[in-house]
Design an enzyme around this catalytic site. Structure first.
Site, short mmCIF file in Angstrom:
data_model
loop_
_atom_site.label_atom_id
_atom_site.label_comp_id
_atom_site.label_asym_id
_atom_site.label_seq_id
_atom_site.Cartn_x
_atom_site.Cartn_y
_atom_site.Cartn_z
N GLU A 161 21.93 75.04 -5.25
CA GLU A 161 22.03 76.24 -4.26
C GLU A 161 20.96 77.33 -4.69
O GLU A 161 21.51 78.55 -5.09
CB GLU A 161 23.14 77.04 -3.59
CG GLU A 161 23.97 76.02 -3.01
CD GLU A 161 25.34 76.10 -3.02
OE1 GLU A 161 25.87 77.69 -3.14
OE2 GLU A 161 26.29 75.25 -2.14
N GLU A 266 27.74 66.12 0.56
CA GLU A 266 28.92 66.85 0.86
C GLU A 266 29.14 66.82 2.53
O GLU A 266 29.64 67.89 2.85
CB GLU A 266 28.85 68.43 0.49
CG GLU A 266 28.57 68.55 -1.39
CD GLU A 266 28.27 70.07 -1.49
OE1 GLU A 266 28.91 70.98 -1.00
OE2 GLU A 266 27.90 70.33 -2.82
O1 G3I Z 1 42.88 75.98 -8.45
C1 G3I Z 1 43.28 77.36 -7.79
C2 G3I Z 1 44.82 77.31 -7.57
O2 G3I Z 1 45.17 77.33 -8.63
C3 G3I Z 1 45.18 78.66 -6.93
O3 G3I Z 1 46.45 78.73 -6.59
C4 G3I Z 1 44.45 78.66 -5.46
C5 G3I Z 1 44.67 79.93 -4.83
O4 G3I Z 1 43.71 80.17 -3.83
O5 G3I Z 1 43.06 78.62 -5.77
C6 G3I Z 1 42.64 77.31 -6.28
O6 G3I Z 1 41.25 77.14 -6.70
C7 G3I Z 1 40.37 76.96 -5.45
C8 G3I Z 1 39.61 75.77 -5.54
O7 G3I Z 1 38.81 75.61 -4.51
C9 G3I Z 1 40.69 74.51 -5.71
O8 G3I Z 1 41.32 74.40 -4.56
C10 G3I Z 1 39.49 78.15 -5.40
O9 G3I Z 1 40.00 79.58 -5.11
C11 G3I Z 1 38.62 78.02 -4.39
O10 G3I Z 1 37.50 79.09 -4.26
C12 G3I Z 1 37.78 76.76 -4.41
O11 G3I Z 1 36.87 76.37 -3.60
C13 G3I Z 1 35.89 75.35 -3.72
C14 G3I Z 1 34.60 76.21 -3.61
O12 G3I Z 1 33.51 75.19 -3.49
C15 G3I Z 1 34.31 77.03 -4.76
O13 G3I Z 1 34.22 76.34 -5.74
C16 G3I Z 1 36.28 74.31 -2.53
O14 G3I Z 1 37.40 73.68 -3.10
C17 G3I Z 1 34.88 73.38 -2.69
O15 G3I Z 1 35.17 72.51 -1.74
C18 G3I Z 1 33.66 74.18 -2.59
O16 G3I Z 1 32.79 73.02 -2.78
C19 G3I Z 1 31.28 73.77 -2.61
C20 G3I Z 1 30.42 72.86 -3.40
O17 G3I Z 1 30.94 73.03 -4.60
C21 G3I Z 1 29.06 73.34 -3.28
N1 G3I Z 1 28.55 73.34 -1.87
C22 G3I Z 1 29.40 73.99 -0.83
C23 G3I Z 1 30.93 73.69 -0.90
C24 G3I Z 1 31.81 74.12 -0.03
O18 G3I Z 1 31.96 75.65 -0.44
#
Ligand code: G3I
Length: 380
Positions: A161, A266
């Site tokens: 990105e 994705e």
């Molecule tokens: O692991 C913590 C957990 O300990 C906590 O209790 C919880 C509370 O909200 O958060 C957890 O972490 C989250 C993590 O996902 C695991 O579920 C983060 O807050 C959350 O921000 C994170 O979101 C991920 C996001 O990227 C940001 O990294 C999504 O799962 C993931 O599907 C998403 O993937 C991205 C790709 O990497 C890039 N392209 C877009 C795509 C969608 O945003």
């Protein structure tokens, strides 16, 4: 006379056995089998799957997919939380799972403006680091991670990105401190760390002309510099009405014209209404919950289930048609319960964007994709 009679019996037996035991030609029954001659079929793994706690999903992953990508565990904030501390615990398990199951393993992602810890850009006094320091930190980050999984991770989303939807460079800290050069350096470092690994550029909105133009120009410029780039990834976080399939097909072909493979990296298709006209996958975009925006919290309507099946199939038919240009298709998660679409761009909705339902049951679309792949094989 006796010989003639015996020959008659032998011929009759051969014909008889032929009639009753026709050569069995069974069509493959799983996604990875049916698509084996087309492209890798992958999925993203979350921590419960990587740890093996979610045994039901693990079974689906092993049966249906031959490629895996780390949904979160290789992002900078997880794998490199402090300058002098890497945390490989989950990433190691992820890679071991892929190797043990002979899967095509994808690392996601080395350089991304998001989910990167603050220390990356700050010195001990809390001031912004210089260009030289940031380049050195990027090198250490990439060398350490790619080097650790050399020969085990088959391909890397090197940069994620980097462009805005209008084709301009995203003003990330990498860009603002190093300039455009950070892109080429990231690809150079990744290649130096593992010369055998495939290297990709990955982004959303890859159906927008300005972004396609920026990405194809990027591929050209990396190649002119003699750097390795194997594919561009279209993230494909789609909805029921965006993008239209014709635009998707044309975009895929334009990206492929730059001389690299295209990967769908994705894939998920939300059935929920989209707030305003928002289309990309910028996780910074969020909206308030309302009941009206969450119409299927008690289950998906039959008509929407059918529309969903057809929508997925439309995309897969394009991918099968251009299988010479498509090297991998990865869905962003195994089942609906685990999808990020339930909490983005509105938190707390019930979405149905993936191929398996909340109990890991196979949705109708899975057999339709398998059938489409088998039909295509018969034509060949
Ligand atoms: O692991 C913590 C957990 O300990 C906590 O209790 C919880 C509370 O909200 O958060 C957890 O972490 C989250 C993590 O996902 C695991 O579920 C983060 O807050 C959350 O921000 C994170 O979101 C991920 C996001 O990227 C940001 O990294 C999504 O799962 C993931 O599907 C998403 O993937 C991205 C790709 O990497 C890039 N392209 C877009 C795509 C969608 O945003």
């Amino acid at each position: 006379m006796k010989n003639t009679f015996l020959s008659f019996i032998v011929v009759a037996l051969v014909i008889f056995s032929g009639c009753h035991q026709p050569e069995k030609k069974e069509n493959p029954q799983t996604l990875k089998q049916a698509l084996a001659q087309q492209f890798y079929m992958g999925t993203a793994l979350n921590s419960a799957q990587i740890k093996g706690v979610d045994t039901s999903s693990v079974k689906v992953i092993q049966q249906q997919f031959n490629s895996i990508v780390a949904e979160n565990c290789m992002k900078s904030e997880v794998i490199h939380p402090e300058q002098d501390r890497y945390d490989f615990s989950l990433a190691d398990q992820f890679v071991d799972f892929g190797v043990a199951n002979q899967m095509f393993v994808i690392g996601h992602t080395l350089i991304w403006h998001s989910q990167v810890p603050d220390w990356f850009f700050k010195d001990d006094e809390g001031n912004e680091v210089s260009k030289e320091v940031l380049i050195a930190r990027m090198r250490d980050h990439i060398y350490t991670i790619v080097g650790r999984y050399k020969g085990k991770v088959n391909g890397w989303d090197v940069v994620n990105e980097a462009f805005n939807d209008d084709g301009t460079w995203r003003e990330s800290k990498f860009y603002n401190t190093i300039g455009e050069e950070y892109m080429a350096l990231a690809f150079q470092f990744a290649h130096e760390a593992d010369p055998e690994a495939e290297l990709y550029y990955n982004d959303y909105s890859m159906v927008k002309p300005a972004k396609i133009k920026a990405v194809t120009a990027l591929v050209k410029s990396l190649k002119e510099k003699g750097l390795r780039i194997d594919a561009v990834g279209m993230q494909a976080h789609y909805s029921m009405n965006f993008p239209d399939v014709k635009t998707f097909e044309e975009s895929l072909l334009q990206l492929a014209q730059s001389g690299v493979n295209v990967m769908i990296t994705e894939l998920d298709i939300s059935v929920l209404p989209s707030p305003y006209e928002m289309q990309g996958a910028d996780i910074a975009n969020r909206f308030e919950y309302t009941e009206a925006m969450d119409p299927y919290k008690n289950g998906l309507s039959d008509s929407m289930s059918v529309a969903f099946t057809n929508r997925y199939l439309d995309f897969f038919n394009v991918l099968l048609k251009h299988n010479d240009k498509v090297s991998r298709v990865t869905v962003w998660g195994v089942n609906d319960a685990q999808s990020w679409r339930n909490y983005w761009p509105i938190k707390g909705r019930t979405d149905y964007p993936l191929l398996f339902d909340r109990g890991n049951g196979k949705k109708a679309v899975v057999d339709e994709i398998i059938k489409a792949a088998n039909d295509k094989k018969d034509i060949r």
